[in-house]
Motif scaffolding. Structure first.
Motif, PDB file in Angstrom:
ATOM      1  N   ASN A   1       8.076  -2.736  -3.470  1.00 49.94           N
ATOM      2  CA  ASN A   1       6.776  -2.361  -4.488  1.00 49.94           C
ATOM      3  C   ASN A   1       7.430  -1.733  -5.577  1.00 49.94           C
TER       4      ASN A   1
ATOM      5  N   TYR B   1       7.604  -3.451   2.594  1.00 49.40           N
ATOM      6  CA  TYR B   1       6.336  -3.268   2.110  1.00 49.40           C
ATOM      7  C   TYR B   1       6.204  -2.156   0.858  1.00 49.40           C
TER       8      TYR B   1
ATOM      9  N   GLY C   1      -2.115   7.057  -4.685  1.00 48.67           N
ATOM     10  CA  GLY C   1      -3.338   6.234  -4.837  1.00 48.67           C
ATOM     11  C   GLY C   1      -3.358   4.862  -4.657  1.00 48.67           C
ATOM     12  N   GLN C   2      -2.889   4.767  -3.194  1.00 45.78           N
ATOM     13  CA  GLN C   2      -3.090   3.341  -2.588  1.00 45.78           C
ATOM     14  C   GLN C   2      -4.176   3.480  -1.771  1.00 45.78           C
ATOM     15  N   LEU C   3      -5.164   2.546  -1.860  1.00 44.71           N
ATOM     16  CA  LEU C   3      -6.394   2.450  -1.097  1.00 44.71           C
ATOM     17  C   LEU C   3      -6.087   2.583   0.216  1.00 44.71           C
TER      18      LEU C   3
ATOM     19  N   THR D   1      -4.328   1.483   2.471  1.00 38.80           N
ATOM     20  CA  THR D   1      -3.835   0.531   3.470  1.00 38.80           C
ATOM     21  C   THR D   1      -2.646   0.957   4.352  1.00 38.80           C
TER      22      THR D   1
ATOM     23  N   ARG E   1      -6.173  -4.610  -4.917  1.00 38.41           N
ATOM     24  CA  ARG E   1      -6.871  -3.362  -4.782  1.00 38.41           C
ATOM     25  C   ARG E   1      -6.196  -2.942  -3.653  1.00 38.41           C
ATOM     26  N   THR E   2      -5.928  -3.696  -2.505  1.00 39.60           N
ATOM     27  CA  THR E   2      -5.798  -3.202  -1.213  1.00 39.60           C
ATOM     28  C   THR E   2      -4.087  -2.897  -1.183  1.00 39.60           C
ATOM     29  N   THR E   3      -3.433  -3.613  -2.106  1.00 43.83           N
ATOM     30  CA  THR E   3      -1.992  -3.565  -1.805  1.00 43.83           C
ATOM     31  C   THR E   3      -1.191  -2.488  -2.727  1.00 43.83           C
ATOM     32  N   LEU E   4      -1.738  -2.600  -3.834  1.00 44.08           N
ATOM     33  CA  LEU E   4      -0.904  -1.784  -4.742  1.00 44.08           C
ATOM     34  C   LEU E   4      -1.099  -0.121  -4.915  1.00 44.08           C
TER      35      LEU E   4
ATOM     36  N   VAL F   1       5.928  -0.483  -8.071  1.00 41.12           N
ATOM     37  CA  VAL F   1       5.081   0.754  -8.423  1.00 41.12           C
ATOM     38  C   VAL F   1       5.405   2.024  -7.709  1.00 41.12           C
TER      39      VAL F   1
END
Lengths: 373, 122, 337
Positions: free
Chosen positions: A198, A194, A127-129, A131, C301-304, A200
């Motif tokens: 994180n 990165y 569910g990461q957009l 990136t 929004r772009t990172t998580l 999450v």
């Protein structure tokens, strides 16, 4: 009326796929969920079945190479090489040293490209957009550019020939390869920083889809998934082919057996692959040719009627059981890593949450074309 | 290693006890006169491989299931029964592995014409 | 010149409002309605474009480039395309609820923006209990998500609906407690009163914990990553929007940005001093603050990565609720007692 229906139907049966954003192709999962918890799950495959094994029986040996490449479109060269190696073994053809080195280098570059893609897909699935996906695909693209310089195409190379390759490495390949490897060895810690810093990301992967060591053996899963479960088995080390014996690398193993372990094994294998390519470039004999035989192999009579060829592909161990006829395979059985890894998904998803299905799919990193054959 | 069909279960469980606890693959080859089923087993610790070869008669061949020994045999056995028409005894496979296929023909047998159209009855 | 003329315009409208003449009152309200529509459409449109551009830049892409300068007209083209497409209502849908779900949500979010004052003189109405009114409207949102999800009869939407209830349980209470401490600190439920109470210092400095809790709760309220469980595209395809096609989908996009505008405005008002600021006119200050907050939401929004819904529940009850209570107690002990 509507509200009634939903309240009564517990557990709810949901069809994930065959058309779904994150099933990596046409996979259909029939999931019974109670709330968010998976009660039961069944995987339906075969939407992409082309009958490759049957096709191979009706093609001349070298005509089958493009078919083999389409099995796993993230590591086409590895599959091509597996098949050509099987044919070489059937004909009893030995490779020249230069050709062995070049193949090793290209295969490891292919592994780097494939593992980079897998990291992007994993992030996408949880569910990461896009990136991490875009970043890793940019890096993968640089590897593909290098492979393009070496073979002439970006994706479906068909550059393996009996006894070698289509062409030698171009002049200047080594320098650009070293440059790329330097860049990648800076990028990989950046990815790790990165993703692993994180919370999450860690939460979505740690302790998800746990497969214990014994269970992993029992299920027969392979590749990074097996090594993520603490089984140290890698064809490159256990049954070395080409020049892997002469190169210095380690099998990367993690003991957790969860989704994070699979991701981490891939990350560590990226580093190992970079080491392997570096060392192989250094040890490669400067002169000699890696070019194999021309495509029309009428050649010597079949030496070994039945051969088993095993290779460590990026997604796991693949095997070809080849019963050879003079012109075409009598039977070529392909043991695909994705097929057996996917068969474990029902086991992995038991008792997990609905959202975890997709992190598990990302961790398995399968290609449906290879599963369905 | 050539074995008989009736020995299969005993042999596989004996090998599993002896460290061959990893099933690489199950497949078959159609030699027209016989159908040869193949079980690839591996000993991961000692790095040894073993292939069990079982000759079957081409008409209505059948094999016992080994799914209670190896969970990984699940899809391989289904593939085998679907592609070679080998009946797997002791398994009630509810459905075939591949979708949209009636499972009446055995595509990887040599009698199946690869280039002739086949109408699935489903 | 523009500013002074707009000032005179606003004062004219205000004099109309206070004149007691019903006709003039209605005219002033229509004028305000037009003003709000302009703000909404410009914000929605620009952020629809800016979000694509910013995300593209983070992802080393270019984003829309072809339609218009910097692709600025791309979203217009998309909306035209969506409006021109066939509107498919699924057979399983409850036709009435399907039809009203999204428009009702849109109405609520426009109403939410409407009750917020844009400057001391530029507001539709000065409610004495404005904050409570906002809260009531906000708690309608999950209800309508629930209704629109179930009305489609899609199972992915069903899961999304269940999740929306779970989410409401996790973030609503902490958000309420933070709002209570805001009201406690400013001794007012009136939004203009809250802003004027911040003339000595923004509330974000006075209660940073409260702001963090409120920000997280607002991300959840707006269905923004990492809390976009309801639309979770890699899991639920599009969640409760799965079966909304063409014009309804376009409406859902507008809805998304309207809610984001509301979220940014309310955060700017409650924690960043609202319209207060030197030199520039109040409305500009408010919009600048709101835009910065919106950009921050987009960068997140772009990172998580998306959280898991059960973790969100745990997060809400184990972290956000105690923190909001701590914030309330600190506020009471330090500033009131």
């Amino acid at each position: 009326m509507h509200l009634m229906r939903v309240v009564i139907d517990v557990p709810v049966r949901i069809n994930v796929g065959p058309i779904h954003p994150s099933t990596h192709g046409v996979l259909r999962l029939v999931v019974d969920v109670e709330g968010d918890k998976i009660e039961n799950m069944e995987a339906h495959i075969g939407f992409l079945h082309r009958g490759v094994e049957k096709l191979l029986e009706n093609r001349m040996y070298m005509q089958a190479c493009p078919h083999m490449e389409k099995l796993d479109y993230f590591a086409p060269m590895s599959y091509d090489e597996l098949y050509v190696a099987a044919v070489e073994q059937a004909y009893g053809i030995e490779l020249k040293e230069k050709a062995m080195y070049v193949r090793t280098i290209l295969l490891e570059l292919q592994r780097i490209a494939s593992h980079l893609a897998s990291i992007g897909f994993l992030c996408n699935d949880i569910g990461q957009l896009f990136t991490a996906f875009m970043w890793s695909f940019k890096d993968r693209d640089m590897v593909l550019k290098l492979l393009e310089a070496a073979t002439g195409t970006r994706m479906f190379y068909v550059n393996m020939r009996i006894g070698g390759l289509v062409r030698d490495l171009p002049p200047g390949f080594e320098d650009s390869a070293i440059e790329l490897l330097d860049y990648l060895s800076k990028r990989i810690p950046a990815y790790e920083k990165y993703l692993e810093k994180n919370p999450v990301f860690m939460e979505r992967n740690k302790g998800i889809g746990v497969i214990s060591r014994d269970e992993a053996k029992n299920l027969g899963i392979t590749g990074p998934v097996l090594r993520g479960s603490g089984v140290s088995y890698d064809i490159r080390k256990n049954k070395p082919y080409y020049v892997y014996e002469k190169l210095n690398f380690r099998i990367q193993v993690r003991n957790e057996g969860d989704n994070f372990a699979r991701y981490k094994v891939r990350m560590l294998e990226l580093r190992e692959s970079i080491r392997i390519v570096r060392e192989a470039l250094k040890k490669m004999p400067p002169e000699g040719s890696a070019v194999g035989m021309p495509i029309r192999l009428i050649g010597p009579p079949v030496k070994n009627k039945i051969t088993i060829t095993e290779r460590e592909l990026p997604r796991g161990e693949c095997m070809i059981y080849l019963v050879a006829d003079p012109q075409r395979p009598y039977r070529a059985y392909i043991r695909s890593a994705n097929f057996i890894n996917l068969s474990a998904i029902e086991e992995m998803c038991k008792g997990q949450r609905f959202a975890d299905i997709f992190s598990i799919i990302g961790g398995l990193d399968m290609v449906m074309a290879d599963v369905d054959k | 290693m050539k074995i008989d069909k009736n020995e299969l279960l005993a042999k596989v469980s004996e090998m599993k006890r002896n460290g061959f606890d990893y099933l690489v693959a199950i497949t078959a080859v159609d030699y027209i006169k016989t159908v040869q089923a193949l079980y690839f087993l591996r000993n991961l610790e000692d790095n040894k491989d073993e292939v069990l070869e079982i000759e079957l008669l081409p008409d209505n061949p059948s094999l016992p299931t080994i799914i209670h020994l190896f969970k990984g045999a699940n899809w391989y056995e289904r593939e085998l029964s679907e592609m070679f028409g080998i009946k797997i005894e002791g398994r009630n496979a509810k459905r075939l592995l591949l979708e949209k296929w009636d499972g009446k023909a055995a595509p990887l047998r040599k009698s199946f014409a690869w280039n002739a159209p086949y109408e699935s009855s489903d | 010149m523009l500013i002074s003329s707009s000032y005179s315009l606003i004062s004219t409208f205000n004099s109309w409002l206070s004149s007691g003449n019903i006709l003039l009152n209605i005219l002033a309200l229509i004028a305000y309605g037009i003003f709000i529509s302009i703000i909404l459409s410009v914000y929605d449109y620009l952020f629809g474009w800016a979000e694509r551009k910013i995300i593209a830049k983070v992802q080393l892409r270019h984003g829309p480039t072809y339609v218009g300068k910097f692709g600025i007209l791309q979203n217009l083209a998309d909306v035209i395309k969506l409006l021109a497409k066939e509107h498919i209502v699924p057979d399983t849908a409850d036709k009435f609820l399907y039809a009203i779900g999204l428009p009702a949500m849109m109405a609520i979010s426009v109403l939410l923006v409407l009750v917020l004052p844009f400057s001391p003189y530029l507001q539709a109405t000065n409610l004495a209990l404005g904050l409570l009114f906002v809260l009531v409207l906000l708690s309608f949102m999950p209800l309508f998500i629930f209704v629109s999800a179930y009305s489609t009869g899609n199972k992915f939407a069903d899961i999304s609906a269940q999740r929306s209830v779970l989410m409401m349980l996790s973030y609503e209470l902490p958000m309420l407690i933070v709002l209570a401490s805001v009201a406690l600190l400013s001794k007012s439920f009136n939004i203009a009163g809250i802003i004027s109470a911040q003339s000595t210092g923004w509330f974000v400095w006075l209660m940073p914990i409260g702001f963090i809790v409120f920000f997280v709760a607002m991300l959840a309220e707006l269905e923004r990553p990492p809390f976009d469980f309801l639309e979770a595209d890699s899991e639920l395809i599009a969640g409760w929007l799965t079966d909304y096609s063409a014009p309804y989908y376009a409406l859902s996009l507008f809805l998304d940005y309207t809610r984001m505008l509301f979220g940014s405005l309310i955060m700017a008002i409650l924690f960043f001093g609202g319209w207060s600021g030197p030199f520039l006119p109040p409305i500009i200050w408010l919009l600048i603050k709101a835009v910065i907050i919106s950009l921050f939401i987009i960068i997140i929004r772009t990172t998580l990565v998306r959280m898991r819904i059960d973790r969100m529940l745990k997060f809400g009850w184990v972290w956000m609720l105690p923190l909001s209570l701590v914030n309330l107690i600190i506020t009471y002990m330090v500033f009131i007692h």
